[in-house]
Design a protein around this motif. Sequence first.
Motif, short mmCIF file in Angstrom:
data_model
loop_
_atom_site.label_atom_id
_atom_site.label_comp_id
_atom_site.label_asym_id
_atom_site.label_seq_id
_atom_site.Cartn_x
_atom_site.Cartn_y
_atom_site.Cartn_z
N ARG A 90 0.83 -1.21 0.00
CA ARG A 90 0.00 0.00 0.00
C ARG A 90 0.86 1.26 0.00
O ARG A 90 0.50 2.27 -0.60
CB ARG A 90 -0.95 0.01 1.21
CG ARG A 90 -2.14 -0.93 1.06
CD ARG A 90 -3.15 -0.73 2.17
NE ARG A 90 -3.79 0.57 2.11
CZ ARG A 90 -4.74 0.97 2.95
NH1 ARG A 90 -5.15 0.17 3.91
NH2 ARG A 90 -5.27 2.17 2.84
N SER A 123 0.71 4.14 -2.82
CA SER A 123 0.55 5.54 -2.46
C SER A 123 1.66 6.38 -3.09
O SER A 123 1.42 7.50 -3.58
CB SER A 123 0.58 5.68 -0.93
OG SER A 123 0.46 7.03 -0.54
N SER A 169 -7.92 4.79 -6.93
CA SER A 169 -7.42 6.16 -6.99
C SER A 169 -6.32 6.29 -8.03
O SER A 169 -6.29 7.26 -8.81
CB SER A 169 -6.90 6.57 -5.61
OG SER A 169 -6.42 7.89 -5.62
N GLU A 228 -6.67 2.05 -3.03
CA GLU A 228 -5.45 2.64 -3.56
C GLU A 228 -5.40 2.48 -5.09
O GLU A 228 -5.04 3.41 -5.82
CB GLU A 228 -4.22 1.97 -2.93
CG GLU A 228 -4.04 2.23 -1.46
CD GLU A 228 -3.49 3.62 -1.16
OE1 GLU A 228 -3.15 4.35 -2.12
OE2 GLU A 228 -3.39 3.97 0.03
N GLN A 284 0.87 6.99 -6.67
CA GLN A 284 -0.12 8.06 -6.83
C GLN A 284 0.55 9.43 -6.80
O GLN A 284 0.25 10.30 -7.62
CB GLN A 284 -1.18 7.97 -5.73
CG GLN A 284 -2.11 6.78 -5.86
CD GLN A 284 -3.27 6.86 -4.87
OE1 GLN A 284 -3.95 7.87 -4.79
NE2 GLN A 284 -3.48 5.80 -4.13
#
Length: 296
Positions: free
Chosen positions: A50, A54, A278, A275, A57
């Motif tokens: 994760r 992130s 997104s 996640e 992103q």
Amino acid sequence: MAASPMNPKSHCHARSNSLPSRPHPLILQCNEHLRRLGSDATSSSSSPIRHKLSGLQDLHDCVEKLLQLPLTQQSIVQESQEKWVDKLLDGSLRLLDVCTAAKDSLLHTKECARELQSIIRRRRGGELELATEVRKYLVSRKVARNAIHKSLGNLKAIEKKCTFATANKDHENAELISMLREVEAVTLSIFESLLSFISGPRQTKSKLSSWSLVSKLMQTKRVACTQETDENEFAKVDAAVQSFALQMTIKSDNINSLQNLLEKLESHSQGLEEELESLFRRLIKIRVSVLNILNN
């Protein structure tokens, strides 16, 4: 001589439709994200999945902002007939396809785990109904693993072709091309880690006796305990369900242990799904931005 819009104090002979000789802060920021993600991908004690998603992103958010700069857009338009632009668009589709495959695998596993949890909570059908649901889970995981291994095979082939030509390019354009290539390569690498993570350890094709399989599963559990919990939820549940299927006992301790693992898996899958969703939206926005630049 006119100053560069992105660096008012700079005076150079660069063309007005190319990026400035001094890297824009967004390029430096993107390179810093790439450095961090590259370090995570090669570390022997890798960060939780994760955390990597992130970081992806953040990287793609930075790329999206970079594509909004007028000089970046002018550079892409200037290079619109070059092969690397087509490769950039093809790469964006590949990333969306792999992201979709990962989301589908997560959703499929989460739904099967939820069905098995439901049977365990009710405990009305006895061993027969529970055995049926356990077998369904194992079959569904096998289907998911096969699909993931196919995707991983495709990824290996893609990574070998993930190159953009930069010969005879302006320094600024070459830097932009190189950075975008690195963004795609690092994203594919992390998606590969994610798919391997969801798949869990490969199952041997040879038929094992019940005792040897239980022994193998217990060894797998001991090894898993030495690794990060975040990176073992899928493997732990697979091992627990396999073991449960062999022993087929509905003792309270066994049932509760399996249920707890399934609940953790569902929660973990939900977090990864969010996640990925997104990130998927960011990937779409970047592709749309490039298409808009080329079409305007």
